[in-house]
Design a protein around this motif. Structure first.
Motif, PDB file in Angstrom:
ATOM      1  N   LEU A  89       0.823  -1.221   0.000  1.00 35.28           N
ATOM      2  CA  LEU A  89       0.000   0.000   0.000  1.00 35.28           C
ATOM      3  C   LEU A  89       0.855   1.269   0.000  1.00 35.28           C
ATOM      4  N   MET A  90       2.015   1.208   0.667  1.00 36.93           N
ATOM      5  CA  MET A  90       2.860   2.400   0.773  1.00 36.93           C
ATOM      6  C   MET A  90       3.722   2.618  -0.472  1.00 36.93           C
ATOM      7  N   ASN A  91       4.200   1.499  -1.057  1.00 34.98           N
ATOM      8  CA  ASN A  91       5.255   1.647  -2.075  1.00 34.98           C
ATOM      9  C   ASN A  91       4.887   1.178  -3.474  1.00 34.98           C
ATOM     10  N   ILE A  92       3.834   0.385  -3.606  1.00 32.28           N
ATOM     11  CA  ILE A  92       3.490  -0.144  -4.935  1.00 32.28           C
ATOM     12  C   ILE A  92       2.118   0.381  -5.347  1.00 32.28           C
ATOM     13  N   GLY A  93       1.099  -0.160  -4.719  1.00 30.30           N
ATOM     14  CA  GLY A  93      -0.246   0.406  -4.860  1.00 30.30           C
ATOM     15  C   GLY A  93      -0.935   0.222  -6.196  1.00 30.30           C
ATOM     16  N   ALA A  94      -0.225  -0.243  -7.225  1.00 28.08           N
ATOM     17  CA  ALA A  94      -0.813  -0.270  -8.567  1.00 28.08           C
ATOM     18  C   ALA A  94      -1.616  -1.539  -8.815  1.00 28.08           C
ATOM     19  N   ARG A 113      -2.884  -3.706 -15.601  1.00 31.02           N
ATOM     20  CA  ARG A 113      -3.649  -2.543 -16.074  1.00 31.02           C
ATOM     21  C   ARG A 113      -2.704  -1.404 -16.415  1.00 31.02           C
ATOM     22  N   GLY A 114      -1.576  -1.721 -17.001  1.00 25.50           N
ATOM     23  CA  GLY A 114      -0.613  -0.696 -17.358  1.00 25.50           C
ATOM     24  C   GLY A 114       0.743  -1.347 -17.401  1.00 25.50           C
ATOM     25  N   GLY A 115       1.677  -0.731 -18.117  1.00 25.42           N
ATOM     26  CA  GLY A 115       2.980  -1.363 -18.258  1.00 25.42           C
ATOM     27  C   GLY A 115       4.043  -0.719 -17.391  1.00 25.42           C
ATOM     28  N   HIS A 116       3.633   0.160 -16.481  1.00 26.71           N
ATOM     29  CA  HIS A 116       4.640   0.851 -15.667  1.00 26.71           C
ATOM     30  C   HIS A 116       5.179  -0.060 -14.573  1.00 26.71           C
ATOM     31  N   LYS A 117       6.247   0.394 -13.938  1.00 28.96           N
ATOM     32  CA  LYS A 117       6.965  -0.445 -12.981  1.00 28.96           C
ATOM     33  C   LYS A 117       6.088  -0.895 -11.814  1.00 28.96           C
ATOM     34  N   ALA A 118       5.249   0.012 -11.335  1.00 29.54           N
ATOM     35  CA  ALA A 118       4.419  -0.346 -10.175  1.00 29.54           C
ATOM     36  C   ALA A 118       3.411  -1.429 -10.553  1.00 29.54           C
ATOM     37  N   ALA A 119       2.863  -1.342 -11.784  1.00 30.16           N
ATOM     38  CA  ALA A 119       1.911  -2.369 -12.225  1.00 30.16           C
ATOM     39  C   ALA A 119       2.617  -3.717 -12.346  1.00 30.16           C
TER      40      ALA A 119
END
Lengths: 72, 390
Positions: free
Chosen positions: B27-32, B36-42
């Protein structure tokens, strides 16, 4: 040098493929699917230093389902 | 007064610190949202989900991590399994030890005229005789649904024998693993289980709101009709549901924070050792029953045998189970669950319907010291009943 990218139907399968490549010590990275290749909203796996045929066999042997391997 | 928590059969408490840290980290550092997207958090969120699938597959002997389907709890995925596989006119066989998570959906299918249902009565110890199951098989029978471990008295069904019977007659075996996952070592493939439903918040130590379905490697998942359709993050250019695993059964945003916690719960189990957990809980149960039998006048166990695992249903003569649970909570800070435990059929089988029982469910964090305190509390209550001073 051309880039080699594995496309998937499911991002879950992409995760699995990345895991198989990692366990086989094959250099790779997960990237957003290039827009020109697919209208999908997820990611794909780019790999390095291995042939298309090698990766093809590896994924099939591990039962990973993927769409295709493309050279850009 | 420090709480003594014996309601682990309803949900486990406390959670291992790693579980809270993993949820917090997500919840603090990723959250994605994975897929549903190609970014690092996803991608990071996707890795949490995949790694958890892989850990679950390994724990239950599955080769293909895509055969691990996430849902919200065991009830959720039992509904998917049962309603997904049955067809008009099917005959289903279940037992008299089932939780309402099994018997209510089956009765709904029956009252809708979709299935016919046979309920095999368990013996006095809560265990079903496999020969009794075989006698109920007809040419319309397609599916067995059985709990693995009872939430009322923790008796274990002979699931491998039931699996062998299902295989012999080419039937689907759906197992409710709500109470067994994280306690009883199990290889889904070897036990000939087709579909195994689990919840994350009990002995797998995740938070509430995450559970799943394990599909045997050789089971054709296309035999399960998805109950929901929606966004999966895959094949977004198409307006029909994808047909491949696990996406076909996982529409809508998942409980990623819950899956992160579950993943850490699985790590805790692997570090502690499943066999050690099983033995610790079984030892505590035996210790409690022997101690209470010696020290508590009027103490009566229900469905307890030397094969019971980690749950004791009991009552004390002269006091209702609701009053007993209230006194335990208010005067002694002991948390337990009284009543019918969402399993009226099981209580009928064990002869405790409609009054129910008081239930202590132990887990790896419970200690003999806590049991000594609880036994002393029960002894004190029993003494007051007998001297009419309660």
């Amino acid at each position: 040098m051309s880039r080699q990218i594995i496309l998937f139907y499911s991002t879950n399968q992409a995760m699995w493929a990345a895991d198989v490549l990692k366990e086989s010590d094959i250099k790779h990275k997960m990237i957003p699917v290039p827009r020109e290749l697919s209208s999908d909203c997820g990611y794909c796996v780019e790999f390095f230093d291995k042939s298309k045929e090698h990766i093809d066999d590896l994924l099939i042997n591990n039962n990973v389902e993927f769409d295709t391997i493309i050279k850009l | 007064m420090k709480q003594i928590y014996f309601d682990n059969t309803a949900t486990s408490f406390p959670k291992p610190p790693g579980v809270i840290e993993a949820i917090n980290h997500y919840l603090m550092n990723i959250g994605a949202n994975p897929g549903r997207g190609g970014h690092k958090a996803a991608i990071g969120a996707g890795q949490i989900v995949f790694n958890t699938r892989k850990k679950l597959a390994k724990m239950f002997g599955l080769e293909n991590p895509m055969h691990v389907i996430f849902g919200y709890n065991a009830t959720d995925t039992l509904n998917l399994a049962m309603k997904g596989v049955v067809k008009q006119g099917d005959h289903v066989i279940t037992s008299s030890m089932e939780h309402n998570s099994v018997i209510r959906p089956l009765n709904e299918l029956k009252s809708s005229g979709i299935i016919t249902l046979s309920i095999v009565h368990a013996k006095a110890d809560g265990v079903v005789d496999v020969n009794d199951i075989e006698r109920e098989i007809t040419d319309k029978t397609t599916t067995f649904v059985f709990n693995h471990v009872s939430n009322v008295c923790s008796c274990e069904q002979r699931i491998s024998e039931i699996g062998a019977l299902a295989k012999k007659h080419n039937l689907i075996l759906i197992v409710d693993g709500a109470q067994s996952a994280g306690v009883v070592p199990l290889n889904v493939n070897k036990a000939n289980i087709s579909l195994y439903a689990f919840t994350g918040h009990k002995s797998l130590f995740g938070p509430q709101g995450v559970g799943g379905l394990l599909i045997a490697d050789d089971f054709d998942y296309k035999r399960i009709k998805p109950l929901k359709q929606g966004g999966t993050g895959s094949l977004s250019d198409q307006t029909v549901q994808p047909g491949f695993l696990p996406d076909c059964f996982e529409s809508g945003t998942m409980n990623i924070a819950g899956i992160a916690g579950l993943s850490a719960g699985l790590d805790f189990i692997n570090e502690t050792g499943l066999e050690n957990i099983y033995q610790h809980e079984k030892n505590l149960l035996k210790y409690f029953v022997e101690s209470a039998k010696s020290n508590v006048k009027g103490f009566q166990t229900v469905g307890y045998t030397d094969k019971s695992i980690n749950v004791c249903s009991f009552f004390i003569k002269g006091i209702s189970v609701s009053e007993l649970a209230q006194v335990l909570s208010e005067k002694y800070a002991i948390s337990c669950r009284q009543g019918l435990h969402c399993a009226p059929l099981a209580h009928q089988t064990l002869g405790t319907f409609p009054n129910g029982t008081c239930r202590f469910g132990f887990n790896i964090f419970n200690t003999k010291d806590e049991i000594d305190k609880a036994t002393m509390a029960l002894a004190e209550i029993s003494k007051k009943i007998n001297t009419k001073t309660l």
